[in-house]
Design an enzyme around this catalytic site. Sequence first.
Site, PDB file in Angstrom:
ATOM      1  CD  GLU A  49      -1.723  -2.359   1.648  1.00  0.00           C
ATOM      2  OE1 GLU A  49      -0.542  -2.563   2.028  1.00  0.00           O
ATOM      3  OE2 GLU A  49      -2.617  -3.220   1.717  1.00  0.00           O
ATOM      4  CG  PHE A 111      -9.742  -9.442  11.499  1.00  0.00           C
ATOM      5  CD1 PHE A 111      -8.478  -9.820  11.935  1.00  0.00           C
ATOM      6  CD2 PHE A 111     -10.013  -9.490  10.139  1.00  0.00           C
ATOM      7  CE1 PHE A 111      -7.512 -10.233  11.036  1.00  0.00           C
ATOM      8  CE2 PHE A 111      -9.045  -9.907   9.235  1.00  0.00           C
ATOM      9  CZ  PHE A 111      -7.792 -10.282   9.690  1.00  0.00           C
ATOM     10  CD  GLN A 112      -7.368  -7.053   7.959  1.00  0.00           C
ATOM     11  OE1 GLN A 112      -8.267  -6.783   7.167  1.00  0.00           O
ATOM     12  NE2 GLN A 112      -6.221  -7.594   7.580  1.00  0.00           N
ATOM     13  CE  LYS A 161     -17.257  -6.405   4.187  1.00  0.00           C
ATOM     14  NZ  LYS A 161     -16.564  -7.667   4.483  1.00  0.00           N
ATOM     15  CG  MET A 485      22.795  11.839   2.860  1.00  0.00           C
ATOM     16  SD  MET A 485      23.941  13.014   2.110  1.00  0.00           S
ATOM     17  CE  MET A 485      22.920  13.689   0.805  1.00  0.00           C
TER      18      MET A 485
END
Lengths: 585, 178
Positions: A49, A111-112, A161, A485
């Site tokens: 993502e 959940f999630q 949802k 760097m």
Amino acid sequence: MKLTGAQALIKSLEMESVEVVFGLPGGCILPAYDPLLDSPIRHILVRHEQGAGHMAEGYAHVTGRPGVAMVTSGPAATNMVTPLCDAYMDSVPMVAITGQVGRPFIGTDAFQECDTVGITRSVTKHNELVMDPHELPLIIRQAFHLATTGRPGPVLVDVPKDVLQAEIDWWWPSDADLAASLPGYRPTTKGHPRMIKEAARLIAAAERPVIYAGGGILKARAAEVLLELAETTGIPVVTTLMARGAFPDDHPLCLGMPGMHGNYTAITAMQQSDLLIALGTRFDDRVTGRVGAFAPTAKVVHVDIDPAELGKIRKPDVPIVGDCRQVIGEIVKALRVLAQPGSGVAPPDRTPWRSQLSGWQERFPLHYDPQVEGDALKPQLVMETLRDSAPDETILVSGVGQHQMWASQFWKFNHPYTWVNSGGLGTMGFSVPAAIGAKVGRPDRTVWAVDGDGCFQMTAQELATAASERIPVKVAILNNAYLGMVRQWQEMFYEERYSEVYLSPDLPDYVKWAEAMGCVGIRVEHPEEVQPAIDKANSIDDRPVVIDFRTDAREKVFPMVPAGASNDQVVVHPSQAPGGERFVQ
Amino acid sequence: MSNPRPTHQTLSVVVENRSGVLARVSSLFARRGYNIISLAVAPTDDPAFSRITIVIDIETTSVEQMTKQLFKLVNVIKITELDPSDSVERELLLATVSASGEARSQVVELVGLFDGKIEDVGYSTLTVMLAGDPARLDDLEELLRPYGITELQRTGRVALPRLERQAPRLRNATGKAS
Ligand SMILES: Cc1ncc(C[n+]2csc(CCOP(=O)(O)OP(=O)(O)O)c2C)c(N)n1
Ligand SMILES: [Mg+2]
């Protein structure tokens, strides 16, 4: 018309003329992926993502249109935090849509479930959790409006949802609905006429003026009017890391990039100027060095659309809140009035200033030790060859590190929107996905990503996205086998005590990596192979190409203003300071 | 009366009255390192809006930056800077004080002197209330302390600008207006 929340979401995106969404589905956002099948909107399935977020940013950087990313709840939403913060720091218009657990489950550690709106509050311009399905079209319209107006930035919409599954009567909010729904949002775009006059007066009278152009010029689509301002006044321009391309590098008035790794003339011109005309810029610490010692003799005209930037770091003599294109246009007009005969303003003699500037340019050009046959490949040589072989208007994208500075220093940016990089947040891993997003936005252009070996390993799985979606980006890895760097800082400021910066030139094998991801992989170890490899890459247009340039790990980026030092203390290339002294003006 | 330089400044912030707005305001303070002394929130006469009264420690926090950053929040409608000398500031204090024997009548007397109220009476404690100018609340709190304060609750101040009573011209003449 009855629609599900999911259908309304996709239809709202269509109403906003969204042509592409970068994303990856999962449980809570699942309902939205079904109507997507019937929509003309293209969806690009990413492999992580974070990649979707940076792709949306890359797309937005080059098109000026908001990039859209859509992902599910929980871990997907947290994976989106880095790109949101990146977009926030660099004022990139972006809309992120995240799934959320159903409303009855919110607050139950389902959940999630995660508090996406809470987590992203400080890295978004605005965010909203949709609790009423009927409000969904309005919230989407608000999101696009907020992301693209005023100071642009990322907006996140979190959609439970069951909101996606609910049924609503479709409606599309009018302009009036939109305005009424945002009573506290009225960005100022028109500059104050009195301040504009005052700015013009200072500009007309300044003997050592410098235009300090920032990324706001690009956001405001003000490159043309900036050119007009510079040319009508003959005032030189520095372009910050975020503004590369906003003013042509080839232009005689262009002094290049200021800041920590800017060029000597740009840094010193600001230091010694008597008037800084700061346009769409925010006096970032990488530009100012030690603030108390920055441009001590300069008055400041500061134009920005975000009032909070005026006086945040440096108190301006003339603050102007407004859109850069509008305000610069008005300043040019005011200057024309002042220049009319009989206006009583005698133009100052700027010849000493001009000759001082050209003196510095001659004495301290960008420089690196020339390539020696048989020696390790110089990264700067790779950059120059890449630049000289690139078709006009090629888009250059970079990661974060030494390679980013060389990319900005050695490229010639002559067109706006041809430079995409992570300036404010400095996000390693930005370049591969951002390049993919840029190429999706501008398929007609060649897109080169210049990446570090460290950065590449953070997000290069998106090459699989590029290959499967037939997005032919090109990646040049300046593979110095180090977190270069950081190595440079350890060399210069930690007595060459190298701690956890070695990566290895061939673990992973970047050519095999490229091939495994459906890309062409090329390895370059010797100077004479550079040009043929780049030519080959430029000739391939049906799949992504990765070139693994094995470069000299000892190369350092110069000039450099050490962290916390004043901009009077530019450390130039050792060959320009034979005694190793710093140039103190 | 010559006041020492004020160390605080009050912002009266009108926001949309919706969930999450207070969190946005307070996380802005945390994120930018702003120090506040107190914060009070309640709906305004129009229930669509709330008023947040914030007292800022101006020795460590720039009022100008804070105001500008607050204004960037989409749900912030209006911000009024209230100069302490040009506004009516009020606060409410509740304190439970040990007060048995002789102390009891002294506490009652003290609270009476301040025009406060005894709101609850226990065998050996009293709960007192005072509403008014925050400085007076400080004074009462200090005078009660020797008796033993077992619970203390202050609301944080709320404020509104003082009403214009003089004609603007007159105010100009005194050099106070702007
Ligand atoms: C996500 C992230 N982690 C750490 C850093 C700190 N950092 C800045 S540059 C750099 C080294 C980058 O190495 P590489 O990609 O190989 O580029 P090079 O400097 O060698 O060109 C690091 C670790 C960062 N900017 N971003
Ligand atoms: Mg490296």
